[in-house]
Design a protein around this motif. Structure first.
Motif, mmCIF file in Angstrom:
data_model
loop_
_atom_site.group_PDB
_atom_site.id
_atom_site.type_symbol
_atom_site.label_atom_id
_atom_site.label_comp_id
_atom_site.label_asym_id
_atom_site.label_seq_id
_atom_site.Cartn_x
_atom_site.Cartn_y
_atom_site.Cartn_z
ATOM 1 N N LEU A 265 0.829 -1.205 0.000
ATOM 2 C CA LEU A 265 0.000 0.000 0.000
ATOM 3 C C LEU A 265 0.866 1.258 0.000
ATOM 4 O O LEU A 265 0.454 2.286 -0.539
ATOM 5 C CB LEU A 265 -0.938 0.009 1.209
ATOM 6 N N ILE A 266 2.037 1.188 0.608
ATOM 7 C CA ILE A 266 2.992 2.297 0.586
ATOM 8 C C ILE A 266 4.309 1.752 0.056
ATOM 9 O O ILE A 266 4.907 0.854 0.659
ATOM 10 C CB ILE A 266 3.198 2.903 1.991
ATOM 11 N N GLU A 267 4.740 2.256 -1.078
ATOM 12 C CA GLU A 267 5.962 1.764 -1.711
ATOM 13 C C GLU A 267 7.062 2.817 -1.620
ATOM 14 O O GLU A 267 6.843 3.989 -1.908
ATOM 15 C CB GLU A 267 5.701 1.411 -3.175
ATOM 16 N N LEU A 268 8.260 2.381 -1.224
ATOM 17 C CA LEU A 268 9.421 3.250 -1.135
ATOM 18 C C LEU A 268 10.377 2.948 -2.269
ATOM 19 O O LEU A 268 10.423 1.830 -2.786
ATOM 20 C CB LEU A 268 10.134 3.036 0.210
ATOM 21 N N ASP A 269 11.168 3.955 -2.659
ATOM 22 C CA ASP A 269 12.190 3.711 -3.670
ATOM 23 C C ASP A 269 13.458 3.196 -2.993
ATOM 24 O O ASP A 269 13.484 2.955 -1.778
ATOM 25 C CB ASP A 269 12.443 4.961 -4.524
ATOM 26 N N SER A 270 14.517 3.014 -3.758
ATOM 27 C CA SER A 270 15.740 2.415 -3.224
ATOM 28 C C SER A 270 16.418 3.292 -2.187
ATOM 29 O O SER A 270 17.297 2.830 -1.451
ATOM 30 C CB SER A 270 16.718 2.125 -4.374
ATOM 31 N N HIS A 271 16.035 4.583 -2.116
ATOM 32 C CA HIS A 271 16.604 5.490 -1.120
ATOM 33 C C HIS A 271 15.696 5.670 0.081
ATOM 34 O O HIS A 271 15.974 6.505 0.952
ATOM 35 C CB HIS A 271 16.882 6.860 -1.752
ATOM 36 N N GLY A 272 14.600 4.921 0.124
ATOM 37 C CA GLY A 272 13.684 5.038 1.241
ATOM 38 C C GLY A 272 12.702 6.183 1.129
ATOM 39 O O GLY A 272 11.999 6.504 2.086
ATOM 40 N N ARG A 273 12.604 6.789 -0.048
ATOM 41 C CA ARG A 273 11.653 7.880 -0.250
ATOM 42 C C ARG A 273 10.311 7.323 -0.715
ATOM 43 O O ARG A 273 10.239 6.272 -1.343
ATOM 44 C CB ARG A 273 12.189 8.861 -1.300
ATOM 45 N N LEU A 274 9.248 8.079 -0.418
ATOM 46 C CA LEU A 274 7.917 7.681 -0.867
ATOM 47 C C LEU A 274 7.872 7.664 -2.388
ATOM 48 O O LEU A 274 8.226 8.653 -3.040
ATOM 49 C CB LEU A 274 6.869 8.651 -0.318
ATOM 50 N N ALA A 275 7.450 6.550 -2.956
ATOM 51 C CA ALA A 275 7.425 6.405 -4.407
ATOM 52 C C ALA A 275 6.028 6.171 -4.960
ATOM 53 O O ALA A 275 5.723 6.579 -6.084
ATOM 54 C CB ALA A 275 8.337 5.248 -4.836
ATOM 55 N N ARG A 276 5.157 5.512 -4.163
ATOM 56 C CA ARG A 276 3.844 5.163 -4.693
ATOM 57 C C ARG A 276 2.932 4.741 -3.553
ATOM 58 O O ARG A 276 3.399 4.175 -2.557
ATOM 59 C CB ARG A 276 3.973 3.995 -5.687
ATOM 60 N N VAL A 277 1.660 5.056 -3.679
ATOM 61 C CA VAL A 277 0.663 4.486 -2.779
ATOM 62 C C VAL A 277 -0.348 3.718 -3.620
ATOM 63 O O VAL A 277 -0.604 4.062 -4.777
ATOM 64 C CB VAL A 277 -0.055 5.563 -1.924
ATOM 65 N N ARG A 278 -0.856 2.663 -3.044
ATOM 66 C CA ARG A 278 -1.932 1.870 -3.658
ATOM 67 C C ARG A 278 -3.061 1.780 -2.636
ATOM 68 O O ARG A 278 -2.816 1.512 -1.463
ATOM 69 C CB ARG A 278 -1.472 0.451 -3.996
ATOM 70 N N TYR A 279 -4.271 1.955 -3.098
ATOM 71 C CA TYR A 279 -5.403 1.688 -2.218
ATOM 72 C C TYR A 279 -6.624 1.455 -3.096
ATOM 73 O O TYR A 279 -7.015 2.322 -3.870
ATOM 74 C CB TYR A 279 -5.689 2.843 -1.249
#
Length: 386
Positions: A265-279
């Motif tokens: 539901l909350i996806e982070l990129d390789s640097h730990g930053r917010l990249a995507r939400v799903r709901y």
């Protein structure tokens, strides 16, 4: 670049410590060597690498390094010499933040909606860039003056990238129909959601164009998923971590289609930053994990749901005929209130445009206009895809 910059070789030259007032950046010699900005390493026209980076020796190191003004000069153990821009190196450093550069998070206190004019963005590169920058910054933009025809948004889509076709076609109707094959086509309210998480890849941007909206109700709701994720992390780090690690499945089926994908539901990129939400409550299914794990997931999901449906994070608006919302489907959660058709009609048209073409268009326009070489839009250039 400050003249106080200093460079030091460390670990027998395998690392270089770049020091500036209040900051130190560690640089790997092998990382510098494979991106040396010279014609022997990178093609001057395309910027693509000419050497095979995987063949560079793993013990490659810097034998000399010095700073000359705003440049870093390095000699490597393989005999190669290269000069780097200090500003360019620092710009590539891994940022210590939870969102990408240029994003502005918002909540219900957002006073002014990002807006654009359809004709201006269609005909002028500067106006188009302003629209794309606002879309990138806030995750949505409201466009006014869209022609009241079924494919009225198409000329502006053509300025950015190809229309993403799905099993519903290209630009499709969003209105109540008998025997609806999707809840979008009913009059019920829709909870905040992201579109099509069961696809791979997920459509990047939603284009929602209003032709008529005289029904009672049918207001649009918007919530910044990145703001909700940040608040979840601040309020309950264990819930945030759970939703970044456990991936439910999303599935859509009808008589001719069977789509399935998975992701957190909350996806982070390789640097730990917010990249995507799903709901997507309508299509999400979680596997039969251990009951203890499911209990953590359900609590975390409920917490996230409370945030994305809260008055504190929700912006309400009602599209008028000729208005359109463009929404970042990786960040924005959108929904609607229920509506009645007694004495009114509600007819919207919806299409998708992918993220790569949208981001490319924004970056190319930014570079072109910054360099002062913007081309005058023509019928040919409007349809070009960067």
């Amino acid at each position: 670049m400050s003249p106080a910059a200093e460079i030091e070789l460390k670990d027998d030259g395998r690392q270089l410590a770049l020091r500036l007032p209040g900051r130190e950046q560690q640089l790997a010699a092998l990382w510098l060597r494979e991106r040396a900005p010279d014609a022997d390493t990178l093609d001057p026209r395309t910027g693509q690498r000419l050497i095979e980076a995987a063949r560079l020796p793993l013990d490659l190191h810097a034998t000399r390094a010095r700073i000359d003004g705003d440049r870093l000069e390095v000699q490597f153990s393989d005999g190669h010499r290269a000069t780097f821009s200090l500003d360019g190196l620092l710009a590539q450093a891994t940022p210590d933040r939870d969102i990408d550069d240029g994003l502005t998070l918002w909540d219900a206190t957002l006073e002014t909606l990002p807006q654009a004019d359809f004709a201006a963005a269609r005909d002028d590169d500067g106006a188009l860039l302003a629209m794309l920058e606002a879309l990138h910054r806030h995750g949505f933009v409201k466009v006014q003056g869209v022609p009241l025809t079924e494919d009225g948004m198409q000329p502006l889509i053509d300025r950015i990238g190809p229309l993403r076709r799905t099993n519903w076609g290209g630009i499709a109707d969003v209105k109540s129909v008998a025997d609806a094959y999707d809840l979008t086509m009913t009059r019920r309210g829709l909870e905040p959601h992201t579109d099509n998480p069961y696809r791979d890849p997920i459509p990047g941007y939603i284009w929602l164009h209003c032709l008529s909206n005289a029904a009672e109700g049918g207001d649009s709701t918007l919530a910044d998923g990145f703001m909700a994720a940040r608040r979840l992390r601040d309020e309950a780090p264990e819930h945030f971590e759970c939703l970044t690690r456990l991936s439910p499945t999303f599935r859509y089926t009808d008589a001719t289609t069977d789509l399935e994908s998975e992701g957190p539901l909350i996806e982070l990129d390789s640097h730990g930053r917010l990249a995507r939400v799903r709901y997507s409550n309508r299509t999400e299914r979680i596997d039969a994990h251990a009951p203890e794990l499911l209990a953590r997931y359900y609590a975390a999901r409920q917490h996230f749901y409370r945030l994305i449906t809260s008055d504190a994070l929700t912006v309400h608006l009602k599209l008028a005929p000729g208005e359109m919302l463009i929404m970042d489907n990786y960040r924005l959660l959108h929904g609607r209130t229920a509506y009645q058709l007694d004495g009114g009609t509600r007819h919207l048209r919806q299409g998708y445009v992918d993220r790569d073409s949208t981001a490319s268009r924004r970056r190319v326009l930014r570079a072109r206009l910054t360099a002062g070489t913007a081309e005058t839009p023509t019928a040919t250039t409007r349809g070009a895809i960067s």
